[in-house]
Design a protein around this motif. Structure first.
Motif, PDB file in Angstrom:
ATOM      1  N   MET A 230      40.454 -21.109 -15.324  1.00 28.24           N
ATOM      2  CA  MET A 230      39.644 -19.998 -14.818  1.00 28.24           C
ATOM      3  C   MET A 230      40.478 -19.026 -13.992  1.00 28.24           C
ATOM      4  N   ASP A 231      41.426 -19.562 -13.218  1.00 27.99           N
ATOM      5  CA  ASP A 231      42.309 -18.692 -12.436  1.00 27.99           C
ATOM      6  C   ASP A 231      43.117 -17.783 -13.347  1.00 27.99           C
ATOM      7  N   LYS A 232      43.575 -18.331 -14.498  1.00 26.53           N
ATOM      8  CA  LYS A 232      44.316 -17.510 -15.445  1.00 26.53           C
ATOM      9  C   LYS A 232      43.425 -16.423 -16.032  1.00 26.53           C
ATOM     10  N   GLN A 233      42.172 -16.790 -16.362  1.00 25.46           N
ATOM     11  CA  GLN A 233      41.237 -15.801 -16.873  1.00 25.46           C
ATOM     12  C   GLN A 233      40.978 -14.704 -15.850  1.00 25.46           C
ATOM     13  N   ASP A 234      40.751 -15.120 -14.597  1.00 26.56           N
ATOM     14  CA  ASP A 234      40.478 -14.138 -13.540  1.00 26.56           C
ATOM     15  C   ASP A 234      41.675 -13.220 -13.326  1.00 26.56           C
ATOM     16  N   GLN A 235      42.874 -13.786 -13.445  1.00 26.10           N
ATOM     17  CA  GLN A 235      44.080 -12.973 -13.268  1.00 26.10           C
ATOM     18  C   GLN A 235      44.170 -11.901 -14.350  1.00 26.10           C
ATOM     19  N   VAL A 236      43.879 -12.314 -15.598  1.00 27.22           N
ATOM     20  CA  VAL A 236      43.891 -11.335 -16.693  1.00 27.22           C
ATOM     21  C   VAL A 236      42.845 -10.258 -16.454  1.00 27.22           C
ATOM     22  N   THR A 237      41.642 -10.679 -16.015  1.00 34.59           N
ATOM     23  CA  THR A 237      40.571  -9.717 -15.753  1.00 34.59           C
ATOM     24  C   THR A 237      40.957  -8.732 -14.661  1.00 34.59           C
ATOM     25  N   ARG A 238      41.587  -9.250 -13.587  1.00 39.75           N
ATOM     26  CA  ARG A 238      41.987  -8.354 -12.491  1.00 39.75           C
ATOM     27  C   ARG A 238      43.033  -7.347 -12.949  1.00 39.75           C
ATOM     28  N   VAL A 239      43.968  -7.820 -13.781  1.00 48.13           N
ATOM     29  CA  VAL A 239      45.006  -6.901 -14.275  1.00 48.13           C
ATOM     30  C   VAL A 239      44.389  -5.801 -15.116  1.00 48.13           C
ATOM     31  N   ILE A 240      43.445  -6.215 -15.998  1.00 47.03           N
ATOM     32  CA  ILE A 240      42.811  -5.231 -16.871  1.00 47.03           C
ATOM     33  C   ILE A 240      42.000  -4.231 -16.074  1.00 47.03           C
ATOM     34  N   ARG A 241      41.228  -4.729 -15.085  1.00 42.65           N
ATOM     35  CA  ARG A 241      40.391  -3.832 -14.289  1.00 42.65           C
ATOM     36  C   ARG A 241      41.216  -2.856 -13.464  1.00 42.65           C
ATOM     37  N   SER A 242      42.298  -3.375 -12.883  1.00 45.27           N
ATOM     38  CA  SER A 242      43.144  -2.486 -12.089  1.00 45.27           C
ATOM     39  C   SER A 242      43.828  -1.460 -12.978  1.00 45.27           C
ATOM     40  N   ALA A 243      44.153  -1.868 -14.205  1.00 46.87           N
ATOM     41  CA  ALA A 243      44.831  -0.944 -15.108  1.00 46.87           C
ATOM     42  C   ALA A 243      43.931   0.204 -15.516  1.00 46.87           C
ATOM     43  N   THR A 244      42.608  -0.042 -15.566  1.00 48.17           N
ATOM     44  CA  THR A 244      41.696   1.010 -16.002  1.00 48.17           C
ATOM     45  C   THR A 244      41.320   1.972 -14.880  1.00 48.17           C
TER      46      THR A 244
END
Length: 421
Positions: A230-244
């Motif tokens: 879940m931490d890996k998933q959340d990390q990917v989500t945070r990267v994507i959200r910050s990128a947008t």
């Protein structure tokens, strides 16, 4: 236990029990009926333990031995119901749920019988460990179910249900057999120690002590593994959200051309997979992990007609690892029902939603294989399926809509359609 060893052992067992399974199918038994029989046998185990208290005496451990034999026999039905569903082509989502619920009931009534017997014959400390083993057993199952409901695969650990059944049944049988030869009241003393270090019932209760520890270690281990995923998933989500929301978008578009940005504002941004023989891919709201549907070619480049489509994960949240579907995913969620219509033409239907027909066939021009399906009013080449999921459970997710994207063969333009399943 090593997963590969478990799989090989399971296949060996299936070779032995498949004739029995075919016999049950001929008798007209459904998977749910087999599951119910297994549950009723576990109630029979409780009856033996209760009778061992009410009729037997503390030194008569024959009841423990007979209960162990029935536990082992009832455990066989845990494998039989699944095989009846597979070989009889009678699998269903409710059947999987029914099996899971009755497995939990079976285990709880089994431990109820064990605790009743131990307390009834004044093995109070052993009954505490049996109860702790029950707690651990329930948490092993619950942790997996809850994690998978959140989109995380969670199967690790040493004390899964088959191991628990084998340990309890074998130790109970060994206890009953040993008591027949050395007596149920046998005690072993060591000079200098004021209490006995072993008695006959220990053959049954010591494994319960081990199980009390190992089941809870397994549950905590699964919780830890789920947290990492879940931490890996959340990390990917945070990267994507910050990128947008930052100027990093331009940089990402320059160095990560594999990312495609969805037109629907409610749809998360997911990576776009690129594999040599990909027919189409499926993505869902819970995470970026993607199911790939590849053309399955033999070494000589010809189509594998017996299994024309190869399905697997690209788990972007787990270092882009490629991983096959597990049994439940293949049979009830992301697998395909495939029927050959003629040479180089197959009808495909999703196991989870079979109302939409798809066809694997060669293009009129170029000779390459594609998946064709109705998108809007056009028979299009399917590229992507997206599921917008909001809540629900692992077995019954709340699918808000399904979106299918493809290419119009006549114009080469992208088309898409959304619909409620």
């Amino acid at each position: 236990m090593n997963k590969r060893f478990r799989d090989k052992l399971q296949q060996a067992i299936y070779l032995v029990i498949n004739p029995l399974v075919k016999g049950l199918i001929k008798l007209g038994l459904t998977p749910n009926a087999v599951t119910l029989i297994g549950f009723l046998l576990n109630i029979g185990v409780v009856i033996i333990f209760v009778k061992g208290v009410e009729v037997g005496n503390r030194g008569d451990l024959s009841y423990v031995g007979w209960a162990g034999a029935l536990i082992l026999f009832a455990g066989l039905f845990d494998m039989l119901d699944g095989q009846v569903a597979r070989l009889g082509n009678m699998g269903s989502r409710f059947g999987a749920l029914f099996d899971s619920v009755l497995d939990r009931y079976s285990e709880m009534v089994l431990f109820f019988g064990i605790c009743y017997y131990l307390i009834g014959h004044h093995y109070f400390l052993s009954s505490i460990f049996a109860f702790i083993a029950l707690i651990g057993s329930m948490m092993v199952s619950y942790t997996r179910a809850r994690a998978e409901g959140l989109g995380i695969e969670c199967k690790g650990g040493l004390m899964q249900r088959p191991e628990r059944i084998v340990i309890i049944s074998v130790s109970a049988i060994a206890c009953g057999v040993t008591a027949h030869f050395i007596g149920g009241d046998y005690k072993l003393y060591v000079p200098g120690i004021p209490f006995h270090i072993f008695e006959t019932i220990s053959i049954f209760t010591f494994p319960l002590f081990i199980m009390a520890i190992m089941t809870n270690i397994t549950a905590v281990g699964r919780l830890r593994d789920a947290k990492k995923a879940m931490d890996k998933q959340d990390q990917v989500t945070r990267v994507i959200r910050s990128a947008t929301t930052t100027p990093v978008i331009a940089l990402l578009l320059a160095v990560l051309p594999s990312l495609a940005w969805a037109g629907n504002s409610n749809e998360p941004v997911f990576p776009v997979p690129h594999t040599p023989n990909m027919l189409f891919y499926m993505q869902r709201t819970p995470n970026a992990n993607t199911i790939i549907y590849d053309l399955n070619l033999k070494k000589d480049g010809s189509l594998n007609e017996s299994e024309p489509v190869n399905i697997y994960w690209i788990r972007y949240t787990e270092n882009n690892e490629k991983k096959g579907l597990n049994y439940i995913q293949r049979k009830f969620a992301y697998g395909l029902k495939i029927k050959q219509l003629e040479k180089d033409k197959y009808e495909l239907r999703s196991v989870a939603y079979d109302k939409k027909k798809m066809y694997l066939m060669k293009a009129a021009e170029g000779g390459g294989y594609h998946i064709y399906t109705q998108i809007g009013q056009t028979m299009a080449i399917l590229n992507r399926i997206y599921l917008q999921i909001e809540g629900g459970t692992f077995w019954f997710p709340n699918v808000v809509y399904i979106e299918m994207k493809g290419i119009d063969p006549a114009t080469g333009k992208e088309i898409k359609e959304q619909f409620k399943p």
